[in-house]
Design a protein around this motif. Structure first.
Motif, short mmCIF file in Angstrom:
data_model
loop_
_atom_site.label_atom_id
_atom_site.label_comp_id
_atom_site.label_asym_id
_atom_site.label_seq_id
_atom_site.Cartn_x
_atom_site.Cartn_y
_atom_site.Cartn_z
N GLU A 196 24.15 39.14 45.27
CA GLU A 196 23.96 39.00 46.72
C GLU A 196 24.68 40.11 47.49
O GLU A 196 25.33 39.88 48.51
CB GLU A 196 24.44 37.62 47.19
CG GLU A 196 23.58 36.50 46.60
CD GLU A 196 24.24 35.15 46.65
OE1 GLU A 196 25.45 35.08 46.94
OE2 GLU A 196 23.56 34.15 46.38
N GLY A 197 24.55 41.34 46.95
CA GLY A 197 25.12 42.49 47.64
C GLY A 197 26.61 42.64 47.50
O GLY A 197 27.21 43.50 48.17
N LYS A 198 27.26 41.83 46.64
CA LYS A 198 28.70 41.93 46.40
C LYS A 198 28.93 42.34 44.95
O LYS A 198 28.31 41.79 44.05
CB LYS A 198 29.40 40.59 46.68
CG LYS A 198 29.20 40.08 48.09
CD LYS A 198 29.81 38.67 48.24
CE LYS A 198 29.52 38.11 49.61
NZ LYS A 198 30.05 36.73 49.76
N LYS A 199 29.85 43.27 44.75
CA LYS A 199 30.14 43.72 43.39
C LYS A 199 31.17 42.79 42.76
O LYS A 199 32.28 42.62 43.27
CB LYS A 199 30.66 45.16 43.40
CG LYS A 199 30.94 45.71 42.01
CD LYS A 199 31.18 47.20 42.02
CE LYS A 199 32.40 47.59 42.80
NZ LYS A 199 32.70 49.04 42.70
N TYR A 200 30.80 42.19 41.61
CA TYR A 200 31.69 41.26 40.91
C TYR A 200 32.24 41.84 39.61
O TYR A 200 33.20 41.30 39.07
CB TYR A 200 30.95 39.95 40.61
CG TYR A 200 30.87 39.04 41.81
CD1 TYR A 200 31.87 38.12 42.07
CD2 TYR A 200 29.78 39.11 42.68
CE1 TYR A 200 31.81 37.28 43.17
CE2 TYR A 200 29.70 38.28 43.78
CZ TYR A 200 30.73 37.37 44.03
OH TYR A 200 30.66 36.55 45.12
N PHE A 201 31.62 42.90 39.11
CA PHE A 201 32.15 43.54 37.90
C PHE A 201 32.00 45.03 38.02
O PHE A 201 30.96 45.54 38.46
CB PHE A 201 31.41 43.05 36.65
CG PHE A 201 31.79 43.83 35.41
CD1 PHE A 201 32.98 43.57 34.76
CD2 PHE A 201 30.95 44.84 34.92
CE1 PHE A 201 33.35 44.30 33.64
CE2 PHE A 201 31.32 45.56 33.79
CZ PHE A 201 32.52 45.29 33.15
N ASP A 202 33.06 45.75 37.61
CA ASP A 202 33.04 47.21 37.59
C ASP A 202 33.74 47.64 36.31
O ASP A 202 34.94 47.40 36.13
CB ASP A 202 33.76 47.78 38.81
CG ASP A 202 33.56 49.27 38.96
OD1 ASP A 202 33.44 49.97 37.93
OD2 ASP A 202 33.52 49.76 40.11
N ASN A 203 32.98 48.26 35.42
CA ASN A 203 33.53 48.65 34.13
C ASN A 203 34.68 49.63 34.25
O ASN A 203 35.60 49.64 33.43
CB ASN A 203 32.41 49.26 33.26
CG ASN A 203 32.86 49.50 31.84
OD1 ASN A 203 33.30 48.59 31.16
ND2 ASN A 203 32.77 50.75 31.40
N SER A 204 34.68 50.43 35.30
CA SER A 204 35.75 51.41 35.47
C SER A 204 37.08 50.75 35.80
O SER A 204 38.14 51.37 35.65
CB SER A 204 35.38 52.40 36.58
OG SER A 204 35.30 51.73 37.84
N LEU A 205 37.06 49.50 36.25
CA LEU A 205 38.29 48.78 36.59
C LEU A 205 38.74 47.82 35.50
O LEU A 205 39.80 47.20 35.61
CB LEU A 205 38.09 47.99 37.90
CG LEU A 205 37.63 48.79 39.12
CD1 LEU A 205 37.40 47.86 40.30
CD2 LEU A 205 38.65 49.87 39.48
N ALA A 206 37.91 47.69 34.46
CA ALA A 206 38.18 46.66 33.45
C ALA A 206 39.47 46.92 32.68
O ALA A 206 40.24 46.00 32.39
CB ALA A 206 37.01 46.57 32.49
#
Length: 1003
Positions: free
Chosen positions: A933-943
């Motif tokens: 819904e237009g919100k980022k919930y996962f970012d591999n660069s921050l994992a």
């Protein structure tokens, strides 16, 4: 003569005066004039002079006097003159509080007699299915009752209250004078009783009967294989019981008014006893045992229109907003976990981060509740050692709770919750003379001792415990006596006795005294260091690092490969524009000739691939507690929506694989299972906020070996059905019953009269017949698939999906003609006998015959790489990449009835999408970002940074735990002796790292 006349005239007046004097004498006499031989009643008038009196939290009188008369407080104040008939008590240097109140005391259960069995009607309906383990009545309750054994609201603590003397003494030592004693067994347990902790016989000690009705989400004290055995089953039982109580009241009232021409209603003492709670005439106390279940209890209480309080699980620090949303007082046990004794140093490496967090957060939990604006009342409930109560209370104060709030939790709040605030809770004129008297600086000084308590105006001395020095001296004496007895020469007059060694005076004595002083100083320093460590919390909130990572007003992904899974297929060098959580535009060079809206986040998509969020049509990953309510052949009344687990790490792990939607299904232990729940993986959201609003309702059915209990063991051979023929017969029976149920309600709406009983099982099945609920049926064999199609068509029902359906390729035409979807495995086969004919081409073959096909996980592990499961349709079945990707995007969305919102990248749909490093079906692709819904919930660069932060937190917590353990052991401290409470895993994390499948938890 005249004088004599006057005397005679005065006689009647003198007689009246004499009667008045006699009456006054009788009133002044003691109320309890005991016969000869009994101990005399103590003096009823007392004056406690010179103490510091804490009238109530925040109001203190120095050098005050309390006057007690006949069990009540007559006056309180400074410079009061004690009455002439009062016994005067010099209490200078002491602190006096209103007597403490425990609002949730649980005592050990006593047997009420031999166990009685109740014969149940072996008919379909309720929980009385043929062949299931019977609901036997508990000990001493062989008479009428509710159909579920552990529903006993008719039980009253006031009827059986008979406390142990030592238990009362232990509570008085802590300063408690009154307790609300709660029943100790069952789900709906019965009513509690408020009692004085005086030790008087029950007739005199019971202050108030039927204080609360108690509901506990209890799974520990249950009989094996008897309904309910899952947490969702417990919730269903509570819900059905209250509906039954309301119907029972209406039915009985109608029979009293119109007895002629109708069947006499059954007598049910349980439903009769539950009626006051259903009508808000008595408050219900829920003990949910879990932070998420507190939210469920509160929502159910509102659904059932109940007045209620909650017993704290000690886990509110996990989701403080859920406690705040409940909006009711909490009864808070102070049973904090203590550090364990590890056999080896390396064993610490097995301790999980969540266990360490639970230990570190526990003392702060009361302050967390107060910070949410909630009232709290303290209880000794749950403490294995009641003596730990004051130590844990001090810890709670050291971690942010004010002393005024702590005192209120012991006095004014529990008095009000129990409806006794006019009699208890403060030191004011007219109230019961219940007092707690403490030496030194007061109750919250850990060194101060409780000197005495007063209960109903009577004094109870608290014997001081033996000091450490006294115990050492006693131990030395006992050792000497033992040595003396063991000496064979001792007592023989002919033997010369050895002279005892004498220590030279002076230096030796001084050395011993110095050694003791040094030891005392070292102990003091150690305790200060320990206190300093406990006051500082190291654990972070579990909510840190969760939730939306970014929420821009608009997003433009430019020049990427879009796998739309819609009419546009795959678009090269295309743009995706998202605004306000919705997909607005899909195409090439969307803003080449126009300006972007302000604050748009632009992502350069060169070399990247964008797909819709993946959809898993068959998951058990986010379920709190058991996957199955396996005790009954139909558990249609239970709801996965009651036990959605928002705290499991599976959410983050599956977001990392591009999953955005999951269909949470009941297991496959019964022919008719529980109701499903479709969720979006909005990490950090509450259970209710995870739910996919607007998703059609569904239910789990099952066929095959599981439901007829094949391979369950020799003891599971009695529950009907035990054959495939029986499964068909059972389902036909329940749908026929559902038709009759719908007709009964239709007749009522047309003709009026008393409403029918609301039956949650038949209500769910009726919704299937009415087309309001989709069937998702676990299946393998072709013959059973055909059986269910033909059976449901008899009742006018279209099946939503066949799940697994590993022989679906054999009957693909029939499935397509019926209109059911098929959610299958990509390449599971031969893992049990009934799937020996499974083949990896199954999905592709069914698709070619016109069946709507999806691939599901039925596995928390496979759900992290559903894109690669879809790739197997290309490898084995020759399906095109574009169509294969639909197996995990658009097709499952359509099967679940949510394709209007998700499943493809089309304008107007939710902005659920995944950014991949390579084509999504490539085995080396990596999920870079997952958006919902237009919100980022996962970012591999921050994992990696997230993982490092969690590792550091665990390392810091381990260091703190080891340091505190060393400090405790160094001084011979028993405060942190270690017990199983440290290793008690919360329900949210009970299955972390474990695979969950259809038949999990049936045993």
């Amino acid at each position: 003569m005249a004088k004599l006349e006057i005397q005679f005239r005065l006689l009647p007046r003198l007689f009246v005066l004499l009667l008045l004097i006699c009456a006054a004498c009788l009133q002044a006499a003691p109320v309890d004039l005991l016969p000869s031989g009994f101990r005399p009643v103590p003096v009823g008038v007392h004056a406690l002079v010179g103490a510091k009196v804490v009238v109530k939290p925040g109001q203190v009188l120095d050098s005050a006097t309390i006057i007690i008369r006949d069990g009540y407080i007559e006056r309180v104040g400074k410079d009061l003159t004690p009455p002439s008939d009062a016994r005067v008590w010099d209490v200078k240097g002491l602190v006096i509080y209103a007597g403490f109140i425990d609002p949730y005391l649980t005592l050990g259960a006593k047997s009420a007699g031999k166990e009685g069995k109740k014969d149940l009607e072996l008919t379909g309906g309720g929980v009385k299915f043929f062949g299931v383990n019977p609901q036997e009545r508990d000990a001493g309750a062989g008479g009428p009752g509710y159909e579920v054994t552990r529903v006993t609201p008719e039980r009253q603590v006031a009827e059986t209250f008979s406390p142990d003397r030592r238990t009362l003494e232990g509570l008085r030592e802590l300063g408690f004078t009154v307790a609300n004693v709660a029943p100790g067994k069952g789900i709906l347990r019965g009513t509690s009783a408020l009692v004085a902790l005086s030790g008087a016989e029950p007739n005199h000690s019971i202050i108030k009967a039927d204080v609360f009705q108690h509901v506990v989400f209890d799974l520990e004290n249950r009989k094996e294989d008897v309904y309910p055995e899952s947490m969702m089953g417990v919730v269903a039982v509570v819900r059905q019981s209250f509906f039954d109580a309301r119907h029972y009241a209406l039915d009985q009232a109608d029979y009293r008014e119109h007895p002629a021409g109708r069947i006499r209603p059954t007598f049910n003492p349980a439903l009769e006893a539950l009626r006051p709670a259903a009508e808000k005439k008595i408050t219900v106390v829920f003990e949910p045992t879990d932070a998420l279940l507190e939210d469920r209890a509160a929502r159910m209480a509102h659904e059932l229109n109940l007045d209620f309080y909650l017993v704290s699980s000690g886990q509110e620090w996990r989701r403080p907003e859920l406690a705040k949303a409940a909006g009711v007082p909490f009864i808070v046990p102070l049973d904090f976990p203590s550090l364990p004794k590890m056999p080896q140093e390396d064993d610490w490496e097995q301790v999980t981060l969540d266990e360490l967090r639970t230990w570190d957060w526990a003392p702060e939990n009361p302050a967390v509740l107060r910070n949410q604006g909630l009232e709290i009342a303290f209880t000794t409930h749950g403490l294995a050692e009641k003596k730990d109560f004051r130590k844990n209370l001090r810890l709670a104060i050291d971690r942010g709770l004010t002393e005024d709030n702590a005192l209120a939790a012991l006095t004014t709040v529990p008095a009000r919750l129990c409806g006794m605030d006019k009699q208890l809770g403060t030191i004011e004129a007219g109230k019961q003379a219940n007092l707690t008297i403490v030496e030194g600086q007061g109750y919250f000084d850990p060194e101060a001792k409780v000197r005495s308590v007063w209960i109903d105006g009577r004094f109870y001395r608290i014997e001081p415990p033996e000091s450490k020095e006294d115990k050492e001296v006693q131990a030395e004496d006992e050792k000497a006596e033992a040595s003396k007895a063991a000496n064979p020469e001792e007592g023989d007059p002919n033997k010369t006795k050895a002279k005892p060694e004498t220590k030279p005076p002076g230096k030796v004595v001084a050395k011993e005294e110095k050694s003791k002083a040094d030891k005392k100083e070292a102990d003091k320093e150690r305790k200060l260091a320990k206190l300093k460590e406990r006051q500082k919390r190291v654990a972070r909130s579990p909510l840190e690092g969760r939730g939306a990572l970014t929420n821009p007003p608009a997003v433009l992904i430019r020049n990427a490969t879009l796998w739309t899974c819609g009419p546009d297929g795959r678009l090269e060098h295309a743009d995706l524009f998202v605004q306000d959580g919705k997909i607005q535009k899909v195409g090439r060079k969307l803003f080449a000739n126009g300006s972007l809206p302000g604050q748009t986040l632009v992502i350069e998509g060169e070399g990247l691939h964008i797909t819709p969020g993946l959809v898993d049509c068959h998951s058990h990953s986010m379920i709190l507690g058991n996957v199955n309510e396996a005790t009954l052949p139909s558990s249609a009344m239970v709801r996965i929506g009651d036990v959605v687990n928002s705290e499991t790490p599976n959410i983050y792990d599956q977001l990392a694989g591009g999953l955005t939607v999951a269909n949470l299904l009941h297991g496959s232990a019964n022919p008719i299972g529980g109701q499903n729940c479709v969720i979006k993986l909005r990490d950090g959201a509450t259970p209710e906020s995870l739910k996919f609003e607007g998703a059609p309702q569904g239910i789990k059915f099952a066929l095959g070996e599981n439901v007829k209990q094949s391979n369950w063991g020799d003891k599971n051979v009695t529950r009907f059905p035990q054959t495939r023929m029986g499964v068909q017969t059972f389902m036909a029976n329940r749908f026929t019953a559902a038709q009759q149920y719908l007709k009964t309600w239709a007749d009522f709406k047309k003709a009026g009269g008393p409403p029918p009983r609301r039956d949650l099982e038949l209500e769910a099945l009726g919704e299937i017949i009415e087309g309001k609920r989709l069937i998702h049926c676990h299946s393998y064999r072709q013959d059973e698939i055909l059986m269910l199609i033909r059976l449901m068509e008899r009742f006018g029902v279209k099946i939503g999906t066949f799940q697994h359906v590993l022989e679906g390729y054999k009957v693909a035409d029939e499935i397509a003609q019926h209109g059911a979807g098929a959610s299958t495995f990509a390449d599971w086969w031969a893992y049990k006998f009934e799937v020996y004919d499974a083949i990896p081409q199954n999905g592709s073959l069914m698709r070619e015959r016109g069946v709507l096909v999806s691939f599901n996980s039925d596995s928390g592990d496979l759900a992290r790489r559903l894109n690669l499961e879809a790739a197997k349709a290309v490898k084995f079945g020759g399906t095109s990449e574009v169509e294969a990707l639909k197996f995990v995007t658009f097709n499952p969305a359509k099967q679940l009835g949510i394709d209007s919102w998700v499943g493809s990248l089309e304008p107007g749909k939710d902005a659920d999408f995944v950014i991949w490093s390579k084509p999504p079906l490539d085995s080396s692709t990596v999920c870079q970002q997952t958006w919902i819904e237009g919100k980022k919930y996962f970012d591999n660069s921050l994992a990696s940074a997230r993982a490092a932060a969690l590792t550091k937190e665990r390392k810091d917590l381990l260091a703190k735990a080891k340091k505190l353990k060393t400090l405790s052991e160094g001084g011979g401290d028993k405060a942190d002796s270690g017990d199983n409470s440290f290793f008690k895993i919360s329900l949210e994390h009970l299955y972390d790292g474990k695979e969950r499948h259809c038949l999990d938890d049936h045993e």
